[in-house]
Enzyme design. Sequence first.
Site, short mmCIF file in Angstrom:
data_model
loop_
_atom_site.label_atom_id
_atom_site.label_comp_id
_atom_site.label_asym_id
_atom_site.label_seq_id
_atom_site.Cartn_x
_atom_site.Cartn_y
_atom_site.Cartn_z
N ARG A 173 -7.60 11.52 -5.06
CA ARG A 173 -9.21 10.50 -4.59
C ARG A 173 -10.50 11.75 -4.30
NH1 ARG A 173 -11.89 7.93 -3.90
NH2 ARG A 173 -12.18 6.45 -2.42
N ARG A 214 -3.50 6.20 0.64
CA ARG A 214 -4.50 7.57 1.71
C ARG A 214 -3.33 8.23 2.87
NH1 ARG A 214 -9.11 5.12 4.25
NH2 ARG A 214 -7.58 3.48 4.28
N TYR A 225 -14.66 -12.68 0.65
CA TYR A 225 -15.16 -11.65 -0.03
C TYR A 225 -16.48 -11.22 -0.41
CZ TYR A 225 -11.29 -7.84 1.72
OH TYR A 225 -10.56 -7.57 2.29
N ARG A 232 0.71 -1.07 -0.30
CA ARG A 232 0.25 0.03 0.14
C ARG A 232 0.37 1.45 -0.25
NH1 ARG A 232 -3.67 -1.20 4.67
NH2 ARG A 232 -4.80 -3.40 3.52
N ASP A 242 -6.71 -3.06 -7.95
CA ASP A 242 -7.69 -3.49 -6.21
C ASP A 242 -7.99 -5.21 -6.91
OD1 ASP A 242 -10.35 -4.13 -4.31
OD2 ASP A 242 -8.92 -2.83 -3.38
#
Length: 367
Positions: free
Chosen positions: A50, A41, A164, A37, A86
Amino acid sequence: MAAVDPSGKPFPPLINDLILRAARGEKTEHVPVWVMRQAGRYLPEFREVRAENEFFKVCRTPELACEVTLQPLRRFDLDAAIIFSDILIIPQAVGMEVQMVPGKGPTFPQVLKEPSDLQHLNLNCNVKEELQYMLDALTFTRHTLNGKVPLIGFCGGPWTLMAYMIEGGGSSTQSKAKAWLYKYPEDSHILLKSLTKLLIEFLIDQVVAGAQMLQVFESHAGILTPECFKTFLLPYIKEIAEGVKSGLKRLNIDVPMTIFAKDAHYGIEELATTGFDIISLDWTIKPMRARHEAGQKVTLQGNLDPCALYGSENDIQDNVKKMLKNFGTQKYIANLGHGMYPDMCPESVQTFVNAVHNYSKLMNESS
């Protein structure tokens, strides 16, 4: 690795191949480092992108995906880039809707509740056609990198994707997904087998598009019992490694492959037999135990606790020293034991990366 892109245009020559040499077990002058990652963010420039673009729009727009992939490389002396995408684009490809909900994360409005729901999925989809946008992003980014560092492609592992698709998002117990393994074992194998086939095709396509390394994220591996791990995860991971390597061999291409089975402490010895070149480790396993169980045939990657980056500069440096001392400087790639958190400080990443390079050079010089 592919020397030309799908259109026949030559890729730029690679300048820094340190991580590829470490992955293959070759001698390295210092330890390569990248961060899971690393585009995310915690970077203000990522948040700016974003603010104007929905998450999956960034994934589906090659220019935007390239931009955020390169952002951390402009700040830090990293030895690899990992394409921004992703793992849940595979469920999207087979017909499931996935939303990235602020403050909640990935969410499936409709989930798999029972085996009959499988008939609503297109498990024989043309994955290249469905996910061409990621392949285009890889090609565009590989050219834009101009050989600075290798580009990593990735996917989620079959079990993690299945979890998921059944849970519909994050879960601390994965109880709904695990229930399938006990209630519907045959249907679970059908789903896992179908996902595995798609993932093999997709990973090969990623390399043809420009990926120079691959990583498979089995993020929910540790929730399984050792028996379920051997029955519902390990065979499919092995099939992925064998299928991708076999497919690439026919194309005269060879790239290192990494498996990250988070929290699967009991499975390191088995993971070392799957055909993956690198085993990535979370922070809860002792490095020397991991090396003992993995043997000398594979390279190890990891495993600093991400929360260590909340510490002071001196503390981060001390923790890196300990990590390098325990892993050694050869057949090793430094990384965190999982991904960056949104509230982390970029300067702490800088300290981590610099410490890996500096201390591993010193260790090599003194050995």
